[in-house]
Design an enzyme around this catalytic site. Structure first.
Site, PDB file in Angstrom:
ATOM      1  N   GLU A  66       0.952  -1.156   0.217  1.00  0.00           N
ATOM      2  CA  GLU A  66      -0.063   0.030  -0.080  1.00  0.00           C
ATOM      3  C   GLU A  66       0.845   1.337   0.009  1.00  0.00           C
ATOM      4  O   GLU A  66       0.500   2.329  -0.573  1.00  0.00           O
ATOM      5  CB  GLU A  66      -0.858   0.036   1.316  1.00  0.00           C
ATOM      6  CG  GLU A  66      -1.700  -1.190   1.312  1.00  0.00           C
ATOM      7  CD  GLU A  66      -1.457  -2.400   2.061  1.00  0.00           C
ATOM      8  OE1 GLU A  66      -2.081  -3.074   2.618  1.00  0.00           O
ATOM      9  OE2 GLU A  66      -0.036  -2.633   2.021  1.00  0.00           O
ATOM     10  N   ARG A 202      12.751 -23.674  -5.185  1.00  0.00           N
ATOM     11  CA  ARG A 202      13.663 -23.350  -3.952  1.00  0.00           C
ATOM     12  C   ARG A 202      13.469 -21.847  -3.701  1.00  0.00           C
ATOM     13  O   ARG A 202      13.434 -21.602  -2.415  1.00  0.00           O
ATOM     14  CB  ARG A 202      14.888 -23.815  -4.384  1.00  0.00           C
ATOM     15  CG  ARG A 202      15.230 -25.142  -4.414  1.00  0.00           C
ATOM     16  CD  ARG A 202      16.901 -25.394  -5.078  1.00  0.00           C
ATOM     17  NE  ARG A 202      17.285 -26.845  -4.978  1.00  0.00           N
ATOM     18  CZ  ARG A 202      18.349 -27.361  -5.610  1.00  0.00           C
ATOM     19  NH1 ARG A 202      19.370 -26.057  -5.835  1.00  0.00           N
ATOM     20  NH2 ARG A 202      18.550 -28.483  -5.666  1.00  0.00           N
ATOM     21  N   THR A 214      21.421 -37.757   1.680  1.00  0.00           N
ATOM     22  CA  THR A 214      21.726 -37.103   0.290  1.00  0.00           C
ATOM     23  C   THR A 214      22.980 -36.265   0.319  1.00  0.00           C
ATOM     24  O   THR A 214      23.670 -36.160  -0.761  1.00  0.00           O
ATOM     25  CB  THR A 214      20.503 -35.965   0.287  1.00  0.00           C
ATOM     26  OG1 THR A 214      19.411 -36.706   0.089  1.00  0.00           O
ATOM     27  CG2 THR A 214      20.557 -35.182  -1.149  1.00  0.00           C
TER      28      THR A 214
END
Length: 394
Positions: A66, A202, A214
């Site tokens: 705004e 991501r 991982t």
């Protein structure tokens, strides 16, 4: 969905309200990689069906949508806004935080109308901005394109209404559900276009999460490279017993964090902290791994809105079976591996009726692959219904 569904009784938006609110939502999308942990908000100022100015929320501590729109209107010479309509995708803030209250600035210029897509989902402030606008004699309409506004800010809505962020799994697999060959090779199952698209997911998240398996197998960075962003997400890894080496390249780029179990060797903690890695110790579950419910509750307290999980089958399965997965972003390559490493590992359902099912809300071709956006519909509808109830009380 009818645009009238969530408006107060007796209030009907004109088609122009829908048109201009779509413009406000398009402005809000420009905050996608920018505004977290604040919501993505857009504002357009319109008079006589002419766009006077627009704005979107900036980085934390900077101007909200705004204020940006007001400053643009004033810079263009529009000083008298008494006959204008403000279209805002979220109820203007009414409290002093990092910036001044937006509602004060709107009241100062006294527009004729303010049209709002959704109320602030924060129960402590919801409706206060609307009350102040109406008390100032400004006509207020709430609920135009509410569902679209809520979906754009699903993580913020989730954190405000349930105290926990919105979590998705990103999975790239073959047609038969494998993410790698049996020896772990996975580069590349999907094509370059799908991988770049994954970087967009991501970039919009607040936190990229993976597991120690991982990190050991791929030694990835897991950062954002294909999308320009001034607000890169944080990165974190589960390592319950702190067995990873702080020398891995995942830990070389700050900021980064590790979640481990309470009671681990303080020397291991010190080794990570010496590298500049933040270590958070959390309760362990019965298997000696980090308790996922405690982890998600902690994330909600840290103002994380959206969590991107890019991990292996064990962590994916653990999150799924703990009931913490709200969405899956799947990339499916037109390839069959026949055997390999699955995307998700866990206990099989006793029958098909007990299988975990998602609602496919988007499907598109990305390069040679297919992107599927799938949502936990029960959880989404729960959040949406809470917002609708808030709107109907206004």
């Amino acid at each position: 969905m009818s645009v009238n569904n969530h408006l107060p009784c007796g209030v009907t938006p004109v088609l122009d309200d829908v048109h201009w609110m779509r413009q406000a939502l398009q402005c809000a999308e420009r905050s996608l990689y920018l505004s977290a942990p604040n919501p993505r908000v857009g504002c357009v100022i319109v008079q006589d069906q002419v766009l006077l100015a627009s704005g979107f929320t900036q980085r934390v501590g900077q101007a909200h949508a705004e204020i940006m729109a007001l400053e643009q209107a004033q810079a263009l010479g529009f000083q008298d806004l008494s006959q204008s309509t403000f279209y805002v995708s979220l109820e203007p803030c009414s409290h002093h935080g990092r910036t001044r209250p937006c509602v004060d600035e709107i009241i100062r210029v006294r527009p004729k109308r303010v049209v709002i897509a959704m109320p602030d989902p924060n129960p402590q402030v919801s409706g206060r901005g609307i009350e102040r606008l109406r008390a100032a004699g400004i006509e207020v309409v709430v609920g135009v394109l509410l569902e679209q506004a809520a979906w754009l800010n699903v993580g913020f809505v989730s954190r405000m209404l349930s105290g926990r962020p919105w979590l998705w799994l990103k999975i790239a697999s073959s047609m038969d559900g494998y993410t790698a060959l049996e020896d772990g090779r996975s580069q590349w199952i999907t094509g370059a276009a799908a991988r770049e698209r994954g970087h967009e997911w991501r970039a919009r998240s607040d936190l990229i999460v993976t597991g120690s398996g991982t990190i050991r197998a791929d030694n990835p960075l897991l950062n954002v490279r294909a999308v320009p962003t001034v607000r890169p997400p944080l990165r974190g890894v589960f390592d319950g017993q702190l067995r990873l080496s702080p020398a891995l390249r995942f830990f070389q780029q700050q900021p980064v964090m590790v979640w481990a179990c309470e009671g681990v060797d303080p020397a291991h903690v010190a080794a990570f902290e010496a590298q500049g890695v933040y270590v958070r110790l959390l309760p362990a579950n019965q298997n000696g791994k980090v308790d996922l419910q405690a982890w998600l509750a902690w994330l909600g307290q840290q103002e994380f809105n959206e969590i991107h999980v890019e991990a292996g089958a064990q962590l994916n399965g653990a999150l799924l079976q703990a009931g913490l997965v709200d969405q899956v972003v799947g990339y499916v390559a037109p390839t069959y591996l026949m055997q390999g490493r699955p995307a998700i590992d866990g206990s099989a359902p006793v029958d098909l009726d007990a299988a975990w099912r998602l609602n496919v809300i988007e499907c598109q071709k990305i390069g040679a692959d297919v992107e599927l956006l799938m949502r936990n519909e029960a959880r989404w509808q729960q959040l949406l219904n809470q917002l609708i109830e808030q709107t109907e009380r206004l």
